[in-house]
Scaffold this active site. Structure first.
Site, PDB file in Angstrom:
ATOM      1  N   ARG A 234       0.794  -1.085  -0.021  1.00 28.39           N
ATOM      2  CA  ARG A 234      -0.012   0.094  -0.034  1.00 28.39           C
ATOM      3  C   ARG A 234       0.785   1.172   0.001  1.00 28.39           C
ATOM      4  NH1 ARG A 234      -4.664   2.396   1.034  1.00 28.39           N
ATOM      5  NH2 ARG A 234      -4.615   4.191   2.240  1.00 28.39           N
TER       6      ARG A 234
ATOM      7  N   CYS B 139      -1.454  -5.182   3.182  1.00 30.14           N
ATOM      8  CA  CYS B 139      -2.055  -6.356   4.172  1.00 30.14           C
ATOM      9  C   CYS B 139      -3.393  -6.414   3.591  1.00 30.14           C
ATOM     10  CB  CYS B 139      -1.730  -5.687   5.534  1.00 30.14           C
ATOM     11  SG  CYS B 139      -0.200  -6.087   6.176  1.00 30.14           S
TER      12      CYS B 139
ATOM     13  N   ARG C 104      -8.824   0.444   2.895  1.00 31.02           N
ATOM     14  CA  ARG C 104      -8.043   1.556   3.191  1.00 31.02           C
ATOM     15  C   ARG C 104      -8.047   2.495   1.956  1.00 31.02           C
ATOM     16  NH1 ARG C 104      -2.588  -0.491   6.290  1.00 31.02           N
ATOM     17  NH2 ARG C 104      -2.728  -2.161   4.544  1.00 31.02           N
TER      18      ARG C 104
ATOM     19  N   ASP D 155      -8.964   7.865  -1.234  1.00 30.67           N
ATOM     20  CA  ASP D 155      -9.913   8.884  -1.830  1.00 30.67           C
ATOM     21  C   ASP D 155      -9.226  10.309  -1.340  1.00 30.67           C
ATOM     22  OD1 ASP D 155     -10.948   8.078   0.936  1.00 30.67           O
ATOM     23  OD2 ASP D 155     -12.449   9.860   0.719  1.00 30.67           O
ATOM     24  N   GLN D 156      -8.781  10.354   0.215  1.00 32.47           N
ATOM     25  CA  GLN D 156      -8.335  11.479   0.466  1.00 32.47           C
ATOM     26  C   GLN D 156      -6.845  12.268  -0.148  1.00 32.47           C
ATOM     27  OE1 GLN D 156      -9.628  13.560   3.024  1.00 32.47           O
ATOM     28  NE2 GLN D 156     -11.089  12.434   2.234  1.00 32.47           N
TER      29      GLN D 156
ATOM     30  N   ASP E 258      -1.518  -0.170  14.884  1.00 29.38           N
ATOM     31  CA  ASP E 258      -0.507  -1.307  14.247  1.00 29.38           C
ATOM     32  C   ASP E 258       0.214  -2.021  15.784  1.00 29.38           C
ATOM     33  OD1 ASP E 258      -0.239  -0.639  11.924  1.00 29.38           O
ATOM     34  OD2 ASP E 258       1.503   0.480  11.659  1.00 29.38           O
TER      35      ASP E 258
ATOM     36  N   VAL F 277      -9.881   2.839  14.342  1.00 26.37           N
ATOM     37  CA  VAL F 277      -8.989   3.101  13.205  1.00 26.37           C
ATOM     38  C   VAL F 277      -9.103   2.317  12.065  1.00 26.37           C
ATOM     39  CG1 VAL F 277      -6.639   3.885  12.624  1.00 26.37           C
ATOM     40  CG2 VAL F 277      -7.393   4.531  14.839  1.00 26.37           C
TER      41      VAL F 277
END
Length: 426
Positions: free
Chosen positions: A95, A119, A124, A127-128, A308, A330
């Protein structure tokens, strides 16, 4: 060649000193950021992980030449961008590679990047990233799983992120660092890895203000020069080893740490009853002989408790008598470790992004990691219980933990990874 499983035999206290590697999550965007300079750059503290080799493969495609000049030192040189596309075969592996979109756009004016991989848990979206680049004046078109970006002149203007995004902040910073425009990013990430990228770029001559705040201002510059830079320590690996010490009721000394990056983790472990002493870049975590208490944990963006470390915390709390609750809004789907911990005797009930954990004693079992941090949870769990736990899915651990088996053996862990059997025609 198929990777062989990790064989973990636990049930004993660990002890000694372990050096924390430098941050993978800072190293990857910093490697990408070297695309903005045509001069050689030497980076120190680059962990030799599969994700790093993946990003270097992509960088080579784009025109970067690299050489390892020390165990964890890497020189990169991109005299010119030779290809402005980042194809699916390379980007799909990880990613973090999507931030090459901003870097290529800044250096070459046009970029084509496929949708990212990584992963395999949950959505995830990017778009931002795309909204930010469009708001700053770039044309970005999505077609057939590819993003086509183009700019005429320098990026300018401001953008307010709708949610905190580390990758989106990276992409916008890289896209705006070169040129004559001024860009302001609001509700930007204050994550330590974002701060490290900004400090790296400024060391090369960039003019970026507001690192560590939610408002970042980028004044474009004509070019960036070469130089040297050392990546920050990895707070996620440090947190993993802190939880390992607690779960095995051991005393471990961690070196190459930034205690100021670990406040949320330190306070939660202290609440459980773990003794933690800090001395510069060293940290002593002592859980010997302690009756640890259950706690409630909710993940947040930095400086909150990191998502994480949520799976590792699940493994730790599965060893603590009483009822603990973990909520991960999150990344709500980060739950692949739960079924594997069940195989080891953990009692965890899941509802949405909430885990209710009834702590007790775990037992050895064959398990399989489905992602990086799930793998970390499993080796922590395996080191707490007697007998041999066999962990498959080692390729995920290799994405985030350098020389893991060797380093765990250095603190007394019985961790082996047999050499793979080669076929006669290999």
């Amino acid at each position: 060649m198929q990777l062989t499983p990790l064989h973990v035999t636990g049930g004993r206290q660990l002890g000694g000193e372990i050096a924390v590697q430098h941050s993978k999550n800072a190293a990857l965007p910093i490697i990408v950021a070297t695309l903005l300079s045509s001069e050689p750059i030497t980076l120190h503290g680059i962990p030799r992980l599969s994700d790093v080799y993946t990003i270097l493969e992509l960088m080579h495609h784009l025109g970067t030449r690299h050489a390892w000049v020390g165990p964890n030192s890497l020189t990169l040189h991109t005299p010119e961008i030779e290809n402005t596309d980042a194809p699916y075969a390379l980007v799909s592996k990880m990613r973090a590679s999507f931030i090459v979109l901003g870097a290529i756009l800044a250096r070459a004016g046009t970029a084509t990047v496929s949708m990212p991989g990584g992963c395999a848990w949950g959505p995830r979206p990017v778009d931002q990233h795309v909204k930010a680049l469009r708001a700053l004046g770039a044309e970005v078109i999505e077609d057939g799983g590819n993003f086509f970006a183009h700019r005429e002149g320098s990026l300018n203007g401001s953008f307010v992120f709708e949610l905190l995004t580390v990758g989106g902040t990276h992409n916008a910073i890289l896209a705006a660092a070169l040129g004559e425009g001024t860009v302001t990013l609001e509700n930007a990430s204050i994550d330590t890895d974002v701060v490290d990228v900004i400090e790296f770029l400024n060391a090369l001559g960039a003019r970026i203000e507001g690192a560590g705040t939610n408002t970042i201002t980028i004044h474009g510059v004509k070019e960036l020069h070469g130089g040297e830079y050392t990546v920050i320590p990895d707070r996620i690996e440090a947190g993993t080893f802190m939880m390992l010490a607690a779960a095995t009721r051991s005393r471990l000394t961690l070196t190459n740490v930034r205690p100021d990056h670990l406040r949320a983790v330190t306070s939660k472990l202290a609440e459980m009853g773990v003794d933690i002493q800090e001395d510069g870049n060293r940290m002593v975590v002592d859980a010997r002989g302690r009756d640890l208490k259950p706690v409630n944990v909710t993940t947040q963006s930095y400086p909150g408790f990191p998502t994480d470390l949520q799976p590792q915390m699940s493994a730790l709390l599965a060893t603590v008598p009483g009822t603990s609750v973990i909520q991960d809004p999150v990344y709500p789907d980060r739950l692949t470790h739960v079924a594997e911990l069940h195989r080891m005797g953990a009692t965890i009930t899941v509802s949405g992004y909430t885990q209710v954990i009834q702590g007790g004693t775990l037992h050895a079992a064959p398990v399989k990691a489905a992602d990086l941090r799930a793998g970390a949870a499993l080796f922590i769990a395996g080191l707490t219980c007697e007998g041999e736990t066999v962990i498959d899915g080692v390729q995920y651990l290799n994405r985030g933990y350098e020389r893991l088996a060797e380093r765990l053996r250095g603190i007394g862990g019985e961790v082996m990874q047999p050499e793979p059997m080669l076929a006669a025609d290999d």
